[in-house]
Design a protein around this motif. Structure first.
Motif, PDB file in Angstrom:
ATOM      1  N   MET A  81       0.839  -1.199   0.000  1.00 41.34           N
ATOM      2  CA  MET A  81       0.000   0.000   0.000  1.00 41.34           C
ATOM      3  C   MET A  81       0.877   1.253   0.000  1.00 41.34           C
ATOM      4  SD  MET A  81      -2.685   1.284   2.926  1.00 41.34           S
ATOM      5  CE  MET A  81      -3.418   2.916   2.868  1.00 41.34           C
ATOM      6  N   SER A  82       0.647   2.110  -0.952  1.00 32.16           N
ATOM      7  CA  SER A  82       1.337   3.383  -1.017  1.00 32.16           C
ATOM      8  C   SER A  82       0.336   4.493  -0.737  1.00 32.16           C
ATOM      9  CB  SER A  82       1.967   3.576  -2.397  1.00 32.16           C
ATOM     10  OG  SER A  82       2.606   4.823  -2.489  1.00 32.16           O
ATOM     11  N   PHE A  83       0.721   5.415   0.119  1.00 36.71           N
ATOM     12  CA  PHE A  83      -0.179   6.541   0.380  1.00 36.71           C
ATOM     13  C   PHE A  83       0.639   7.805   0.596  1.00 36.71           C
ATOM     14  CE2 PHE A  83       0.833   4.824   4.530  1.00 36.71           C
ATOM     15  CZ  PHE A  83       0.977   5.927   5.350  1.00 36.71           C
ATOM     16  N   SER A  84       0.059   8.917   0.225  1.00 43.02           N
ATOM     17  CA  SER A  84       0.693  10.217   0.410  1.00 43.02           C
ATOM     18  C   SER A  84       0.011  10.950   1.548  1.00 43.02           C
ATOM     19  CB  SER A  84       0.612  11.040  -0.877  1.00 43.02           C
ATOM     20  OG  SER A  84      -0.738  11.176  -1.293  1.00 43.02           O
ATOM     21  N   LEU A  85       0.785  11.780   2.209  1.00 40.69           N
ATOM     22  CA  LEU A  85       0.317  12.468   3.400  1.00 40.69           C
ATOM     23  C   LEU A  85       0.821  13.902   3.369  1.00 40.69           C
ATOM     24  CD1 LEU A  85       0.394  11.155   7.028  1.00 40.69           C
ATOM     25  CD2 LEU A  85       1.742  13.173   6.458  1.00 40.69           C
ATOM     26  N   ALA A  86       0.005  14.810   3.872  1.00 38.04           N
ATOM     27  CA  ALA A  86       0.420  16.203   3.991  1.00 38.04           C
ATOM     28  C   ALA A  86       0.008  16.732   5.352  1.00 38.04           C
ATOM     29  CB  ALA A  86      -0.208  17.054   2.893  1.00 38.04           C
ATOM     30  N   THR A  87       0.791  17.677   5.862  1.00 39.54           N
ATOM     31  CA  THR A  87       0.454  18.360   7.108  1.00 39.54           C
ATOM     32  C   THR A  87       0.461  19.851   6.839  1.00 39.54           C
ATOM     33  OG1 THR A  87       1.064  18.692   9.436  1.00 39.54           O
ATOM     34  CG2 THR A  87       2.866  18.315   7.892  1.00 39.54           C
ATOM     35  N   TRP A  88      -0.522  20.569   7.438  1.00 39.25           N
ATOM     36  CA  TRP A  88      -0.685  21.992   7.122  1.00 39.25           C
ATOM     37  C   TRP A  88      -1.358  22.707   8.290  1.00 39.25           C
ATOM     38  CZ3 TRP A  88      -4.115  23.939   2.449  1.00 39.25           C
ATOM     39  CH2 TRP A  88      -3.782  25.269   2.142  1.00 39.25           C
ATOM     40  N   ASP A 106     -10.672   6.340  14.417  1.00 38.44           N
ATOM     41  CA  ASP A 106     -10.327   7.286  15.471  1.00 38.44           C
ATOM     42  C   ASP A 106      -9.751   6.499  16.645  1.00 38.44           C
ATOM     43  OD1 ASP A 106     -10.322   9.094  17.634  1.00 38.44           O
ATOM     44  OD2 ASP A 106     -12.103  10.131  16.908  1.00 38.44           O
ATOM     45  N   VAL A 107      -8.501   6.768  16.984  1.00 36.60           N
ATOM     46  CA  VAL A 107      -7.878   6.059  18.106  1.00 36.60           C
ATOM     47  C   VAL A 107      -7.561   7.001  19.260  1.00 36.60           C
ATOM     48  CG1 VAL A 107      -7.042   4.088  16.795  1.00 36.60           C
ATOM     49  CG2 VAL A 107      -5.615   6.132  16.947  1.00 36.60           C
ATOM     50  N   GLY A 108      -8.279   8.122  19.313  1.00 34.76           N
ATOM     51  CA  GLY A 108      -8.248   8.953  20.492  1.00 34.76           C
ATOM     52  C   GLY A 108      -7.304  10.133  20.437  1.00 34.76           C
ATOM     53  N   HIS A 109      -7.134  10.746  21.593  1.00 30.79           N
ATOM     54  CA  HIS A 109      -6.269  11.915  21.732  1.00 30.79           C
ATOM     55  C   HIS A 109      -5.743  11.948  23.156  1.00 30.79           C
ATOM     56  CE1 HIS A 109     -10.010  13.380  23.536  1.00 30.79           C
ATOM     57  NE2 HIS A 109      -9.256  14.239  24.210  1.00 30.79           N
ATOM     58  N   ARG A 110      -4.776  12.800  23.380  1.00 30.57           N
ATOM     59  CA  ARG A 110      -4.260  13.014  24.726  1.00 30.57           C
ATOM     60  C   ARG A 110      -4.349  14.504  25.047  1.00 30.57           C
ATOM     61  NH1 ARG A 110      -0.845  10.165  28.360  1.00 30.57           N
ATOM     62  NH2 ARG A 110       0.405  11.526  29.728  1.00 30.57           N
ATOM     63  N   ARG A 128      -5.904   5.613  12.819  1.00 30.39           N
ATOM     64  CA  ARG A 128      -5.197   4.438  12.320  1.00 30.39           C
ATOM     65  C   ARG A 128      -5.745   4.040  10.960  1.00 30.39           C
ATOM     66  NH1 ARG A 128      -5.645   1.178  16.566  1.00 30.39           N
ATOM     67  NH2 ARG A 128      -3.683   1.982  17.432  1.00 30.39           N
ATOM     68  N   LEU A 129      -4.830   3.827  10.022  1.00 31.71           N
ATOM     69  CA  LEU A 129      -5.192   3.345   8.693  1.00 31.71           C
ATOM     70  C   LEU A 129      -5.424   1.845   8.726  1.00 31.71           C
ATOM     71  CD1 LEU A 129      -2.494   5.286   6.644  1.00 31.71           C
ATOM     72  CD2 LEU A 129      -4.904   5.896   6.882  1.00 31.71           C
ATOM     73  N   GLU A 130      -6.022   1.324   7.671  1.00 35.83           N
ATOM     74  CA  GLU A 130      -6.316  -0.110   7.609  1.00 35.83           C
ATOM     75  C   GLU A 130      -5.048  -0.958   7.560  1.00 35.83           C
ATOM     76  OE1 GLU A 130     -10.441  -1.287   5.708  1.00 35.83           O
ATOM     77  OE2 GLU A 130      -9.281  -0.083   4.273  1.00 35.83           O
ATOM     78  N   ASN A 131      -3.932  -0.367   7.139  1.00 38.50           N
ATOM     79  CA  ASN A 131      -2.676  -1.116   7.107  1.00 38.50           C
ATOM     80  C   ASN A 131      -1.974  -1.141   8.462  1.00 38.50           C
ATOM     81  OD1 ASN A 131      -1.704   1.470   7.306  1.00 38.50           O
ATOM     82  ND2 ASN A 131      -0.505   1.428   5.411  1.00 38.50           N
ATOM     83  N   GLY A 132      -2.632  -0.566   9.482  1.00 39.38           N
ATOM     84  CA  GLY A 132      -2.087  -0.599  10.835  1.00 39.38           C
ATOM     85  C   GLY A 132      -1.215   0.572  11.215  1.00 39.38           C
ATOM     86  N   VAL A 133      -1.010   1.506  10.299  1.00 44.17           N
ATOM     87  CA  VAL A 133      -0.201   2.690  10.600  1.00 44.17           C
ATOM     88  C   VAL A 133      -1.030   3.691  11.390  1.00 44.17           C
ATOM     89  CG1 VAL A 133       0.983   4.680   9.604  1.00 44.17           C
ATOM     90  CG2 VAL A 133       1.315   2.423   8.608  1.00 44.17           C
ATOM     91  N   PHE A 175       4.534   7.258   1.561  1.00 38.06           N
ATOM     92  CA  PHE A 175       4.978   6.029   2.235  1.00 38.06           C
ATOM     93  C   PHE A 175       4.558   4.815   1.403  1.00 38.06           C
ATOM     94  CE2 PHE A 175       4.900   9.140   5.552  1.00 38.06           C
ATOM     95  CZ  PHE A 175       5.879   8.756   6.453  1.00 38.06           C
ATOM     96  N   ASP A 176       5.498   3.926   1.141  1.00 39.34           N
ATOM     97  CA  ASP A 176       5.215   2.673   0.447  1.00 39.34           C
ATOM     98  C   ASP A 176       5.236   1.544   1.481  1.00 39.34           C
ATOM     99  OD1 ASP A 176       5.137   4.049  -1.945  1.00 39.34           O
ATOM    100  OD2 ASP A 176       7.224   3.599  -2.447  1.00 39.34           O
ATOM    101  N   LEU A 177       4.062   1.108   1.879  1.00 40.75           N
ATOM    102  CA  LEU A 177       3.969   0.084   2.950  1.00 40.75           C
ATOM    103  C   LEU A 177       3.031  -1.040   2.523  1.00 40.75           C
ATOM    104  CD1 LEU A 177       3.697   2.507   5.982  1.00 40.75           C
ATOM    105  CD2 LEU A 177       5.597   0.972   5.504  1.00 40.75           C
TER     106      LEU A 177
END
Length: 262
Positions: free
Chosen positions: A1-8, A78-82, A96-101, A260-262
């Motif tokens: 699974m390859s996915f792209s991510l951005a933060t802004w 949704d795996v929560g917050h602190r 959490r993504l379906e690939n466990g990331v 990320f290529d995972l």
């Protein structure tokens, strides 16, 4: 699974919803992490983002300030917050993504103007926040995780326009850099952006105060993408979308990307 991510750091998701949509349509990251949304979750214009293909959202919000959100084309849990430093601030959320990331999205306090916790409570808040981040990740060492967000620190000398001139300016002081390094060391986080772009000046933020931010180019790299060692080598194609800083009525931050290529 390859996915792209951005933060802004979007500096108001409602005020700049059209810019978010522009980014989603033109750049199409699989996951977009936003900070400083300045909105309760129920006021985020999710229908606009869903129309662009981002039907999944995990968010924490507040009226008028703070706020973090993860928009995704991919299914996320949704795996929560602190609640760091027990302030009740919406500064962290995880999905959490379906690939466990697991993706941790952070908005670290800016810290005010004076780098002295004795006279500036905001600076003490920032340092305490970072210390709690360090202790949390050290106590629960994560695997298959990505940490992104506006961490409000430019750690390297080439992450700012002038190392010497900014040594006593909040975001680049030695004590902040040390605190961020301790967070990074707590789980062996790899700075993905600098893994891919190891040399040279690199910024993601330019002040609104500059009359011509592009010509002056007095930037700082405040926005980061980190990964745990078990997946860091799967990351590539990091970049800063500098052009977004020049869009109409922009955020003072530019999006930072990685794949990320995972």
């Amino acid at each position: 699974m390859s996915f792209s991510l951005a933060t802004w750091n979007i500096n108001s998701v409602r005020l700049r919803a059209d810019l978010v949509t522009k980014l989603l349509r033109e750049e199409a990251p699989d996951v977009l992490c936003l900070q400083e949304c300045k909105s309760p979750v129920d006021k985020i214009p999710v229908e606009l983002f869903a129309a662009a293909g981002y039907r999944h959202i995990v968010a924490r919000g507040q009226k008028g300030y703070n706020g973090v959100a993860i928009l995704s084309k991919l299914l996320v849990e949704d795996v929560g917050h602190r609640d760091f430093v027990a302030r009740g601030d919406a500064r962290h959320v995880a999905a959490r993504l379906e690939n466990g990331v697991t993706i941790h999205n952070f908005y670290v306090p800016a810290g005010g103007d004076l780098p002295d916790r004795e006279v500036n409570e905001k600076f003490g808040h920032k340092l305490d926040f970072l210390t709690e981040m360090r202790d949390w990740f050290h106590g629960e060492t994560p695997a298959k995780s990505i940490l992104v967000g506006d961490l409000n620190i430019a750690p390297r000398e080439d992450d700012v326009w002038s190392h010497k001139q900014l040594l006593k300016v909040v975001s680049h002081t030695p004590i902040e850099v040390d605190h961020l390094a301790q967070v990074q060391d707590s789980a062996g986080w790899v700075d993905v952006t600098r893994k891919d772009i190891p040399e040279g000046q690199l910024y993601s933020w330019w002040s609104y105060r500059a009359r011509d931010w592009d010509a002056a180019d007095k930037g700082r790299r405040l926005d980061h993408v980190w990964a745990t060692p078990d997946i860091a080598n799967a990351a590539h194609s990091s970049r800063v979308l500098r052009d977004a800083r020049g869009w109409e009525k922009p955020s003072d931050h530019a999006p930072v990307f990685a794949t990320f290529d995972l």
